[in-house]
Structure formats: C-alpha cells, structure tokens
Design a protein around this motif. Structure first.
Motif, mmCIF file in Angstrom:
data_model
loop_
_atom_site.group_PDB
_atom_site.id
_atom_site.type_symbol
_atom_site.label_atom_id
_atom_site.label_comp_id
_atom_site.label_asym_id
_atom_site.label_seq_id
_atom_site.Cartn_x
_atom_site.Cartn_y
_atom_site.Cartn_z
ATOM 1 N N VAL A 238 34.024 19.922 36.701
ATOM 2 C CA VAL A 238 34.365 21.343 36.630
ATOM 3 C C VAL A 238 35.734 21.543 37.267
ATOM 4 O O VAL A 238 36.013 21.014 38.348
ATOM 5 N N LYS A 239 36.588 22.309 36.594
ATOM 6 C CA LYS A 239 37.897 22.657 37.142
ATOM 7 C C LYS A 239 38.019 24.181 37.206
ATOM 8 O O LYS A 239 37.770 24.859 36.213
ATOM 9 N N LEU A 240 38.394 24.681 38.383
ATOM 10 C CA LEU A 240 38.589 26.110 38.592
ATOM 11 C C LEU A 240 40.004 26.363 39.087
ATOM 12 O O LEU A 240 40.568 25.552 39.824
ATOM 13 N N LEU A 241 40.554 27.518 38.721
ATOM 14 C CA LEU A 241 41.811 27.987 39.296
ATOM 15 C C LEU A 241 41.460 29.198 40.152
ATOM 16 O O LEU A 241 41.021 30.225 39.644
ATOM 17 N N VAL A 242 41.637 29.059 41.456
ATOM 18 C CA VAL A 242 41.148 30.053 42.411
ATOM 19 C C VAL A 242 42.324 30.692 43.147
ATOM 20 O O VAL A 242 43.289 30.011 43.510
ATOM 21 N N GLU A 243 42.250 32.011 43.351
ATOM 22 C CA GLU A 243 43.293 32.695 44.117
ATOM 23 C C GLU A 243 43.276 32.220 45.572
ATOM 24 O O GLU A 243 42.219 32.039 46.165
ATOM 25 N N LYS A 244 44.465 32.026 46.117
ATOM 26 C CA LYS A 244 44.602 31.442 47.442
ATOM 27 C C LYS A 244 43.890 32.266 48.519
ATOM 28 O O LYS A 244 43.307 31.721 49.453
ATOM 29 N N LYS A 245 43.903 33.598 48.382
ATOM 30 C CA LYS A 245 43.366 34.455 49.440
ATOM 31 C C LYS A 245 41.855 34.315 49.631
ATOM 32 O O LYS A 245 41.319 34.657 50.679
ATOM 33 N N ILE A 246 41.149 33.800 48.609
ATOM 34 C CA ILE A 246 39.693 33.663 48.727
ATOM 35 C C ILE A 246 39.294 32.322 49.331
ATOM 36 O O ILE A 246 38.149 32.137 49.776
ATOM 37 N N PHE A 282 25.432 25.740 40.525
ATOM 38 C CA PHE A 282 26.878 25.961 40.527
ATOM 39 C C PHE A 282 27.251 27.341 39.976
ATOM 40 O O PHE A 282 28.053 28.050 40.604
ATOM 41 N N PRO A 283 26.703 27.765 38.829
ATOM 42 C CA PRO A 283 27.050 29.105 38.325
ATOM 43 C C PRO A 283 26.678 30.224 39.302
ATOM 44 O O PRO A 283 27.426 31.197 39.443
ATOM 45 N N ARG A 284 25.540 30.102 39.976
ATOM 46 C CA ARG A 284 25.117 31.155 40.905
ATOM 47 C C ARG A 284 25.995 31.181 42.156
ATOM 48 O O ARG A 284 26.174 32.229 42.773
ATOM 49 N N TRP A 285 26.550 30.029 42.518
ATOM 50 C CA TRP A 285 27.533 30.001 43.618
ATOM 51 C C TRP A 285 28.852 30.616 43.146
ATOM 52 O O TRP A 285 29.455 31.435 43.839
ATOM 53 N N LEU A 286 29.279 30.256 41.956
ATOM 54 C CA LEU A 286 30.544 30.742 41.410
ATOM 55 C C LEU A 286 30.538 32.254 41.231
ATOM 56 O O LEU A 286 31.577 32.915 41.388
ATOM 57 N N ILE A 287 29.369 32.848 40.941
ATOM 58 C CA ILE A 287 29.289 34.293 40.712
ATOM 59 C C ILE A 287 29.706 35.081 41.949
ATOM 60 O O ILE A 287 30.148 36.227 41.861
ATOM 61 N N THR A 288 29.612 34.452 43.146
ATOM 62 C CA THR A 288 29.940 35.158 44.398
ATOM 63 C C THR A 288 31.438 35.395 44.545
ATOM 64 O O THR A 288 31.852 36.224 45.352
ATOM 65 N N PHE A 289 32.276 34.661 43.797
ATOM 66 C CA PHE A 289 33.725 34.885 43.883
ATOM 67 C C PHE A 289 34.388 34.773 42.513
ATOM 68 O O PHE A 289 35.578 34.486 42.406
ATOM 69 N N THR A 290 33.602 35.054 41.473
ATOM 70 C CA THR A 290 34.125 34.859 40.118
ATOM 71 C C THR A 290 35.283 35.798 39.776
ATOM 72 O O THR A 290 36.077 35.513 38.876
ATOM 73 N N ASP A 291 35.420 36.936 40.495
ATOM 74 C CA ASP A 291 36.543 37.841 40.250
ATOM 75 C C ASP A 291 37.858 37.282 40.779
ATOM 76 O O ASP A 291 38.934 37.827 40.513
ATOM 77 N N TYR A 292 37.784 36.178 41.547
ATOM 78 C CA TYR A 292 38.994 35.540 42.066
ATOM 79 C C TYR A 292 39.206 34.152 41.463
ATOM 80 O O TYR A 292 40.036 33.389 41.942
ATOM 81 N N ALA A 293 38.417 33.811 40.437
ATOM 82 C CA ALA A 293 38.463 32.453 39.901
ATOM 83 C C ALA A 293 38.527 32.460 38.378
ATOM 84 O O ALA A 293 37.957 33.339 37.717
ATOM 85 N N LEU A 301 30.426 26.091 30.836
ATOM 86 C CA LEU A 301 30.260 26.887 32.055
ATOM 87 C C LEU A 301 30.682 28.333 31.809
ATOM 88 O O LEU A 301 30.076 29.267 32.351
ATOM 89 N N LYS A 302 31.701 28.524 30.971
ATOM 90 C CA LYS A 302 32.130 29.884 30.632
ATOM 91 C C LYS A 302 30.986 30.632 29.936
ATOM 92 O O LYS A 302 30.728 31.807 30.229
ATOM 93 N N THR A 303 30.307 29.946 29.028
ATOM 94 C CA THR A 303 29.181 30.548 28.318
ATOM 95 C C THR A 303 28.046 30.887 29.286
ATOM 96 O O THR A 303 27.463 31.980 29.226
ATOM 97 N N THR A 304 27.741 29.943 30.181
ATOM 98 C CA THR A 304 26.680 30.167 31.171
ATOM 99 C C THR A 304 26.998 31.363 32.053
ATOM 100 O O THR A 304 26.125 32.190 32.344
ATOM 101 N N MET A 305 28.269 31.490 32.463
ATOM 102 C CA MET A 305 28.669 32.589 33.338
ATOM 103 C C MET A 305 28.567 33.927 32.617
ATOM 104 O O MET A 305 28.127 34.923 33.205
ATOM 105 N N LYS A 306 28.954 33.963 31.347
ATOM 106 C CA LYS A 306 28.837 35.202 30.572
ATOM 107 C C LYS A 306 27.384 35.646 30.462
ATOM 108 O O LYS A 306 27.063 36.826 30.631
#
Length: 320
Positions: A238-246, A282-293, A301-306
């Motif tokens: 899995v590769k994510l691009l995450v905002e530095k502030k988070i 992993f998706p349930r962890w990602l949902i906690t900061f998905t607005d910054y990622a 994973l995109k489909t699962t998150m949607k």
C-alpha cells in the motif's frame, strides 16, 4: 592520576563485569562497546591476567573466567542505583504477571547487596517516581506461562497448546517457539507450527492450556526480529501520500500497520506499507485520517474505502 589512567581503570573494571555476566566475550565486541582498538582490549586482558584473574581464551576467539572462580560483589554507581528503581516501576506496570513475581525476588536480592547509603537513596526516591498506564492488564488462563515458554526456548523442546482464536474457535497445536514480544498491551509468541508446517503468531492470553513436552527440536530459528520483519503472510503493498501536518498524530500506529518506507516529497509524505489486513484493519485505520491522505495504490483499497465511507454515511443518515 591523570584522566587517561582513570579511563583505563574504568574500562578494565567494566571488562571484568562483562566477563562475570557472559559465558564468553569477544575482543571485537569489547572494542566496539568501549570505542577503542582491539589491540587496547588485548592489553587490558593482559592487565587483568597479571592481576591474578584466571581468564581462559585467546585473541581471535573469545575470553571467559575460569569455571568456579568467584569475584567480590559488584559495586554500583548512583546513576545505576537510580536506574534500578525506574526499571522496577516499569516492570510493575508493564511486565507480564508471570514475570512480575520473579523480577520482584530478583530486585530484593539486588537490594540486599547494596551499601547502606544506596539503600537509603532508593527508599527516598522510589515514591517520587511513578508510571501511569491507561490500558487494563490482560488475564491469562495459565500461571507462569511466559517463564514456561522461555524455558521451552532455552531447552529447545516443543510445547503443546490449546489456543482460542479471535472467532472463539479452539485448536490444539504443537509448536516450536522462536521468541516472545510485547506490542500494544499484549504479549505474543512466534513459533513454528507443526500442524500448519509454517510459522504462526499466537497471543499469549488466548492460550487455554500449555504443556512442555520432552520432544526436542534441532532447527536453529535465529532471532525473533528476523520473523517480525519478514513474517510469512499474504501481504499487500500500500502506498499513501499523506499531508505532513498529520504525521505526528499517526505515532507508532503506522509501524503497527506495516510501514516499510517513509519518504518526503514536494506534495507530502509518501508512506509505503506491507499489510495483511487490507480488507478490514487497514481501511478502518485509514478512515481516521483519510481527509489528509491520498491512496496511490492499490486500486482495490480505493474501492474498499468508498464502500466503507458509503456505509458510514448511510448509518449516520438515520440520525438526521
């Protein structure tokens, strides 16, 4: 007495302590520990031999004290004495209950050999140090379970366990333990499972029954970190691009979910994971900061998150 000789005396005393505490000590390891040349270590060993210390071994192999040779009790510095009480507080809160009683008796023996001033120092400072743990301790079905597991590793014998999985299924396994580790308030063991013919990870508090067998195992499994870094499991990259502030808010959780690489780019921090929990955890962890990622890969994973976001939205709509 100049500074050079003081350092030499300290180093030689420390080498003697190493010889007391280990069955064999290599000159190369001592040189790295004290940041001196191997030739200096050879001279220090010669100094100890000239002082009458019966050292067995030779350059290039390793050194040990002659069996049965006794040395006077070790003297501790004040900093070392203070570290004991800090370690004791940590053990009281974070050690497994099956280890706690053994550590307590060991500390009582250690306190007994301290000089009076050091005992008073511990007595005066121990109420000034505390550890706050907000996680409840887990309860085990078996008394002294971790010492028994560690004995099986030391003796290289198989153990037989009854194990309850997360979905309440119970199975009997014969395993060869590689090691134990503590993570996120639980103790785990990694072992070769003779039933599955593969390595498996077991949570200690889910072991219902344990018997140490007389069946030896001859396989050398190496260090536990070799298996922690490369456990046999179906992994998804899995590769994510995450905002530095988070990033500060992710803490150690990103390591728990399989972080393998962290790279700074112009657009943010690119995180690479290897996870076996791609469907749920992993998706349930990602949902906690998905607005910054932003998900770079995989597409699944995109489909699962949607789907997860749609389900959350649907559940929340009943409150409107």
């Amino acid at each position: 007495m100049n500074d050079h000789y003081l350092k030499k005396i300290d180093r030689i005393t420390a080498i003697l302590t190493q010889l007391q505490s280990k069955p064999i000590v290599r000159a190369q390891d001592l040189a790295e520990k004290f940041e001196v040349s191997i030739r200096t270590i050879y001279r220090d060993i010669k100094t100890l031999e000239n002082a009458g210390i019966p050292i067995i071994g030779e350059a290039g192999n390793g050194y040990s004290l002659m069996d049965g040779y006794k040395l006077p009790p070790v003297m501790f510095t004040k900093d070392e004495v203070l570290s004991f009480i800090t370690a004791e507080k940590l053990m009281q809160h974070f050690s497994h209950e099956s280890l706690g009683a053994h550590y307590k008796t060991a500390m009582e023996k250690l306190r007994s050999i301290l000089k009076y001033s050091d005992k008073k120092l511990l007595e005066n400072i121990e109420k000034q140090i505390d550890i706050y743990n907000y996680y409840p301790k887990t309860e085990d079905y078996i008394k002294n379970i971790i010492p028994t597991i560690l004995q099986s590793i030391a003796e290289k014998v198989q153990i037989c366990i009854d194990y309850k999985t997360v979905d309440e299924k119970i199975s009997t396994r014969t395993i060869e333990v590689v090691g134990v580790f503590f993570e996120f308030n639980y103790w785990y063991l990694i072992a070769y499972c003779t039933l599955r013919k593969d390595f498996r990870q077991f949570r200690v508090d889910r072991i219902l029954k344990l018997n140490k067998t007389q069946n030896p195992f001859l396989q050398e499994y190496g260090q536990i970190n070799d298996y922690r870094k490369n456990p046999n499991a179906n992994k998804t990259i899995v590769k994510l691009l995450v905002e530095k502030k988070i990033m500060p808010h992710l803490g150690n959780s990103k390591i728990y979910y399989g972080l393998t690489e962290e790279k700074e780019t112009e657009n943010g921090i690119e995180l690479t994971f290897e996870t076996e929990w791609i469907s749920e955890g992993f998706p349930r962890w990602l949902i906690t900061f998905t607005d910054y990622a932003k998900i770079i890969e995989p597409e699944s994973l995109k489909t699962t998150m949607k789907e997860l976001i749609e389900k959350i939205s649907k559940n929340l709509s009943q409150y409107s």
